[in-house]
Design a protein around this motif. Structure first.
Motif, PDB file in Angstrom:
ATOM      1  N   UNK A  74      43.239  44.379  37.080  1.00 35.07           N
ATOM      2  CA  UNK A  74      42.595  43.196  36.821  1.00 35.07           C
ATOM      3  C   UNK A  74      42.743  41.878  37.849  1.00 35.07           C
ATOM      4  N   UNK A  75      43.970  41.506  37.804  1.00 28.48           N
ATOM      5  CA  UNK A  75      44.220  40.328  38.572  1.00 28.48           C
ATOM      6  C   UNK A  75      44.052  40.691  40.374  1.00 28.48           C
ATOM      7  N   UNK A  76      44.702  41.715  40.662  1.00 27.59           N
ATOM      8  CA  UNK A  76      44.355  42.036  42.014  1.00 27.59           C
ATOM      9  C   UNK A  76      42.865  42.264  42.388  1.00 27.59           C
ATOM     10  N   UNK A  77      41.997  42.767  41.553  1.00 24.91           N
ATOM     11  CA  UNK A  77      40.597  42.970  41.889  1.00 24.91           C
ATOM     12  C   UNK A  77      40.024  41.358  41.893  1.00 24.91           C
ATOM     13  N   UNK A  78      40.172  40.845  40.885  1.00 21.35           N
ATOM     14  CA  UNK A  78      39.591  39.491  41.009  1.00 21.35           C
ATOM     15  C   UNK A  78      40.059  38.350  42.135  1.00 21.35           C
ATOM     16  N   UNK A  79      41.403  38.732  42.569  1.00 23.50           N
ATOM     17  CA  UNK A  79      41.796  37.984  43.740  1.00 23.50           C
ATOM     18  C   UNK A  79      41.162  38.627  44.943  1.00 23.50           C
ATOM     19  N   UNK A  80      41.050  39.780  45.166  1.00 25.21           N
ATOM     20  CA  UNK A  80      40.435  40.297  46.509  1.00 25.21           C
ATOM     21  C   UNK A  80      38.939  40.136  46.390  1.00 25.21           C
ATOM     22  N   UNK A  81      38.085  40.164  45.130  1.00 23.89           N
ATOM     23  CA  UNK A  81      36.727  39.836  45.046  1.00 23.89           C
ATOM     24  C   UNK A  81      36.474  38.178  45.466  1.00 23.89           C
ATOM     25  N   UNK A  82      37.515  37.528  45.075  1.00 23.44           N
ATOM     26  CA  UNK A  82      37.168  36.154  45.306  1.00 23.44           C
ATOM     27  C   UNK A  82      37.431  35.798  46.760  1.00 23.44           C
ATOM     28  N   UNK A  83      38.308  36.312  47.577  1.00 27.05           N
ATOM     29  CA  UNK A  83      38.718  36.315  48.762  1.00 27.05           C
ATOM     30  C   UNK A  83      37.535  37.035  49.678  1.00 27.05           C
ATOM     31  N   UNK A  84      36.894  37.945  49.039  1.00 25.84           N
ATOM     32  CA  UNK A  84      35.681  38.503  50.005  1.00 25.84           C
ATOM     33  C   UNK A  84      34.596  37.683  49.908  1.00 25.84           C
ATOM     34  N   UNK A  85      34.232  37.155  48.776  1.00 28.51           N
ATOM     35  CA  UNK A  85      33.347  35.939  48.588  1.00 28.51           C
ATOM     36  C   UNK A  85      33.441  34.824  49.412  1.00 28.51           C
TER      37      UNK A  85
END
Length: 56
Positions: free
Chosen positions: A28-39
């Motif tokens: 959950x945390x790595x996906x959230x972090x990677x998604x926020x960085x992508x945005x």
């Protein structure tokens, strides 16, 4: 097409590094972090490309 490839590769790299950094065994945390960085990256690219257009 190159911009999409760069964003996907960077997303995968951010996810892998965040998985090792957070290290709690969940995704959950790595996906959230990677998604926020992508945005963030897509927003920066959009703002940079927005200023390049001219009427000529």
């Amino acid at each position: 097409m190159g911009n999409i490839r760069n964003n996907v590769l960077t997303f995968i790299g951010n996810f892998v590094m965040a998985y090792f950094i957070f290290g709690e065994g969940t995704l959950v945390r790595p996906l959230n972090f990677a998604f926020c960085m992508l945005m963030l990256m897509m927003a920066v690219d959009w703002f940079k490309n927005r200023g390049d257009h001219t009427l000529n």
